[in-house]
Write a protein that holds these residues in place. Structure first.
Motif, PDB file in Angstrom:
ATOM      1  N   THR A  73       0.869  -1.167   0.000  1.00 26.73           N
ATOM      2  CA  THR A  73       0.000   0.000   0.000  1.00 26.73           C
ATOM      3  C   THR A  73       0.909   1.220   0.000  1.00 26.73           C
ATOM      4  O   THR A  73       1.949   1.215   0.655  1.00 26.73           O
ATOM      5  CB  THR A  73      -0.962  -0.024   1.218  1.00 26.73           C
ATOM      6  N   PRO A  74       0.592   2.232  -0.785  1.00 22.67           N
ATOM      7  CA  PRO A  74       1.494   3.381  -0.851  1.00 22.67           C
ATOM      8  C   PRO A  74       1.247   4.335   0.310  1.00 22.67           C
ATOM      9  O   PRO A  74       0.102   4.607   0.660  1.00 22.67           O
ATOM     10  CB  PRO A  74       1.111   4.042  -2.180  1.00 22.67           C
ATOM     11  N   PRO A  75       2.314   4.847   0.939  1.00 24.69           N
ATOM     12  CA  PRO A  75       2.130   5.874   1.959  1.00 24.69           C
ATOM     13  C   PRO A  75       1.669   7.167   1.280  1.00 24.69           C
ATOM     14  O   PRO A  75       1.791   7.297   0.066  1.00 24.69           O
ATOM     15  CB  PRO A  75       3.528   6.065   2.541  1.00 24.69           C
ATOM     16  N   ASP A  76       1.144   8.100   2.069  1.00 25.76           N
ATOM     17  CA  ASP A  76       0.806   9.402   1.487  1.00 25.76           C
ATOM     18  C   ASP A  76       2.077  10.191   1.219  1.00 25.76           C
ATOM     19  O   ASP A  76       2.196  10.866   0.221  1.00 25.76           O
ATOM     20  CB  ASP A  76      -0.127  10.177   2.419  1.00 25.76           C
ATOM     21  N   GLU A  77       3.012  10.088   2.152  1.00 24.86           N
ATOM     22  CA  GLU A  77       4.319  10.681   1.895  1.00 24.86           C
ATOM     23  C   GLU A  77       5.357  10.037   2.810  1.00 24.86           C
ATOM     24  O   GLU A  77       5.024   9.374   3.783  1.00 24.86           O
ATOM     25  CB  GLU A  77       4.287  12.199   2.111  1.00 24.86           C
ATOM     26  N   GLY A  78       6.612  10.267   2.474  1.00 19.72           N
ATOM     27  CA  GLY A  78       7.673   9.730   3.313  1.00 19.72           C
ATOM     28  C   GLY A  78       8.786   9.106   2.498  1.00 19.72           C
ATOM     29  O   GLY A  78       8.889   9.319   1.278  1.00 19.72           O
ATOM     30  N   ARG A  79       9.601   8.337   3.206  1.00 19.89           N
ATOM     31  CA  ARG A  79      10.741   7.709   2.556  1.00 19.89           C
ATOM     32  C   ARG A  79      10.996   6.374   3.249  1.00 19.89           C
ATOM     33  O   ARG A  79      10.942   6.292   4.476  1.00 19.89           O
ATOM     34  CB  ARG A  79      11.963   8.620   2.683  1.00 19.89           C
ATOM     35  N   ILE A  80      11.251   5.340   2.458  1.00 21.23           N
ATOM     36  CA  ILE A  80      11.554   4.028   3.017  1.00 21.23           C
ATOM     37  C   ILE A  80      12.815   3.522   2.334  1.00 21.23           C
ATOM     38  O   ILE A  80      12.910   3.546   1.105  1.00 21.23           O
ATOM     39  CB  ILE A  80      10.396   3.028   2.758  1.00 21.23           C
ATOM     40  N   SER A  81      13.782   3.084   3.134  1.00 22.90           N
ATOM     41  CA  SER A  81      14.977   2.524   2.504  1.00 22.90           C
ATOM     42  C   SER A  81      15.455   1.330   3.298  1.00 22.90           C
ATOM     43  O   SER A  81      15.196   1.214   4.500  1.00 22.90           O
ATOM     44  CB  SER A  81      16.086   3.579   2.424  1.00 22.90           C
TER      45      SER A  81
END
Lengths: 386, 229
Positions: A73-81
């Motif tokens: 599911t896509p977040p509304d905003e942010g960063r994942i690494s």
């Protein structure tokens, strides 16, 4: 530190011969709905190799968080690494598809493929390998997880604990860069649980990946965690080592979750620096408790939490005890839940819930109206921030 | 008993239902997973042959295949003859006529596959297409068999579309239901009776096989026909 590891496109080639720690960094914001309305999941966390427990009541956003990391599911905003590679970045409009992320995910309901045997389930993620290699790797994994004898069986033909093992083996065999476990032990009895956890730990000693382990069971937090993150209504309310966070919960959310049945408003009456304690009076009562010393001033207000299981009951005024707090009171109610008996004791306007065994209740003939003494150890009093 | 018409009809039904598996799977897949807001219009269009009189459908197919339409002219330039009143034209008409009988069971069984399995498959490194092939299709076996058999049986019994598109050319477009009609017109009741009985038995057998197979299916919702019958 900025070692760039080239990842091949194939999903499951064992690229790492050496153990390499990868770090998972997640900063997401997402509106999500649960039965009580909509919340904003707003989380920033960093997970190193090893277990990180995500602890929270149901509906706190735990599964939504995992779904964001897995790319389901896509977040509304942010960063994942993970391991230095960006999986999602709303600013750069980056969003790696779930099937290219190499993140292992064991769902709450396991999601084993019903038309495939245990071995085929485990081999499923090894698409990039040749058929013989696929089979060899799957068998190796089945053996490591002690389910080799089940390899021909379909998921419907094996027990719940075995299914759990198949689901774990299926996720691990692909050598994921991070592992997400959504309440994978809920359905298991305690011995099965600890055996499985031991196997999982062993696996991770060689692989050193971050494991996010979601649970709403306080016991599992102690059993597993190197680090615990407490989630409430989409926010992180506490974070740290399980013993720091759970044993001395500084927020009431944690207190409720980790089972502090007794919480009281209190005022600091006196500080005993030399003894390392202080005296607190419970609000609107005459009850005074000796508690551990914290940075506080006389007259300041705070909350005290005490586990019902940490309290003792005596039918005579006890002597020669090390416990600093012995409070006379009267039993108001006695309730039985399963094999736990809860006695509610009124000690001068403060009501304490005390957990007892069935045998203790019967031996002491505890019933409403009986006069008793509640024994509270100083270190059973947890001071919660207000 | 007109065996020529019988075998022609069986051949037509077999070709049509086989082609419908190939055409119907992508359509059903799209109908199941698309989130397009106007999808319902496509669903309605696919379901049209269920409610439309076969003569209406047949009429439009005839017009589309005729030498005045672009399709008809293109086919004529390719082969030298029009599609109307040929076996190929009959196949095209029947494909449209039986489309919902294949697509709806397909879509219903695709939709019945637990979405968590698809999520698990993605996390195990499989693209949506691979997931469809390895998870959705095998778990939809019952729906696929149902769609195939229903479109087969439905094509066996078609009348209106065949009459409009194919006419009544023995050995080319005269199907079994038209043969029955001819024999009744000619007051040849005993022959009509034999042929009708054969059609009845064959249709019943086909449906029995479907129901029998579905009984042993491991799917949770094996009998996945649409809400329409």
């Amino acid at each position: 530190m900025a070692l760039k590891i080239p990842f091949p496109i194939q999903a499951a080639k064992p690229v790492f011969t050496e153990s390499i720690s990868s770090e998972l960094e997640v900063r997401v914001r997402k509106r999500f709905a649960n039965p009580e309305g909509s919340f904003i999941l707003n989380v920033h966390l960093r997970a190193l190799a090893g277990f990180t427990i995500i602890f929270g009541a149901s509906g706190a956003g735990k599964t939504t968080l995992l779904d964001c990391i897995a790319g389901l599911t896509p977040p509304d905003e942010g960063r994942i690494s993970v391991g230095g590679e960006t999986l999602y970045d709303s600013e750069k409009q980056q969003n790696v598809a779930a099937w290219k992320r190499r993140i292992g995910y064991v769902h709450q309901d396991l999601a084993l493929f019903p038309h495939l045997s245990a071995e085929e389930n485990v081999a499923y993620g090894l698409r990039a390998l040749s058929a013989t290699e696929r089979q060899a790797r799957a068998r190796e994994m089945l053996t490591a997880f002690r389910i080799d004898h089940l390899r021909e069986r379909r998921p419907a033909q094996i027990s719940g604990g075995e299914r759990q093992r198949v689901a774990l083996a299926r996720a691990l065999v692909t050598e994921p860069r991070a592992l997400l476990l959504d309440e994978p032990l809920t359905a298991l009895d305690r011995p099965t649980k600890s055996l499985l956890v031991a196997d999982l730990r062993q696996w991770n000693q060689h692989h050193r990946v971050p494991i996010l382990f979601v649970t709403h069971n306080g016991e599992e937090v102690f059993a597993l965690g190197d680090e615990v993150v407490v989630l409430d209504a989409g926010r992180i309310v506490a974070q740290g080592r399980p013993h720091e966070v759970m044993r001395a919960p500084r927020s009431e959310t944690v207190a409720n979750l980790s089972g502090l049945e007794n919480t009281f408003d209190a005022t600091v009456q006196a500080l005993h620096e030399a003894r390392g304690t202080m005296t607190c009076r419970l609000a609107k009562t005459t009850v005074e408790l000796e508690t551990p010393l914290v940075r506080a001033e006389v007259g300041s207000h705070l909350r005290v939490g005490i586990r019902a299981g940490d309290l003792l009951l005596a039918t005579e005024n006890p002597r020669g005890l090390s416990a600093r707090n012995i409070l006379p009171g009267t039993i108001r109610r006695v309730e039985q839940r399963d094999v736990i008996v809860s006695a509610f004791v009124d000690c001068g306007q403060a009501e304490f819930e005390v957990h007892l065994t069935l045998a203790a209740r019967d031996d002491l003939q505890l019933r409403p109206g009986k006069n008793v003494w509640v024994v509270v150890k100083t270190h059973s009093c947890h001071l919660l921030g207000v | 008993m007109n065996w020529e018409a019988f075998w022609l009809t069986v051949r037509l039904a077999a070709i049509v239902s086989t082609l419908l598996v190939a055409i119907g799977i992508p359509i059903a897949c799209w109908l199941t997973y698309s989130r397009w807001r106007w999808k319902f219009l496509v669903e309605a269009a696919v379901a049209l042959p269920i409610v439309l009189p076969p003569t209406v459908l047949g009429f439009y197919v005839l017009v589309a295949l005729g030498s005045r339409s672009p399709i008809g002219r293109w086919w004529e330039s390719l082969t030298g003859h029009t599609l109307a009143f040929t076996f190929e034209g009959l196949i095209i008409g029947s494909l449209l006529y039986s489309l919902p009988f294949a697509v709806q069971p397909f879509a219903a069984s695709f939709g019945a596959v637990d979405p968590t399995l698809l999520r698990a498959s993605a996390s195990l490194g499989h693209s949506p297409l691979q997931t469809f092939r390895r998870i959705v299709l095998p778990l939809s076996k019952a729906g696929l068999v149902t769609g195939f058999a229903l479109s087969f049986a439905h094509t066996l019994g078609e009348f209106g579309v065949v009459l409009m598109v194919g006419g009544n050319i023995p050995g080319v477009t005269r199907t079994i239901s038209i043969d029955i009609y001819d024999q009744v017109e000619a007051a040849n009741y005993s022959s009509a009776n034999q042929t009708a009985l054969l059609l009845l038995v064959v249709s019943f057998l086909v449906l029995s096989i479907v129901f029998g197979l579905n009984r042993y299916s491991t799917n949770r919702r094996p009998w996945a026909v649409g809400p329409w019958r």
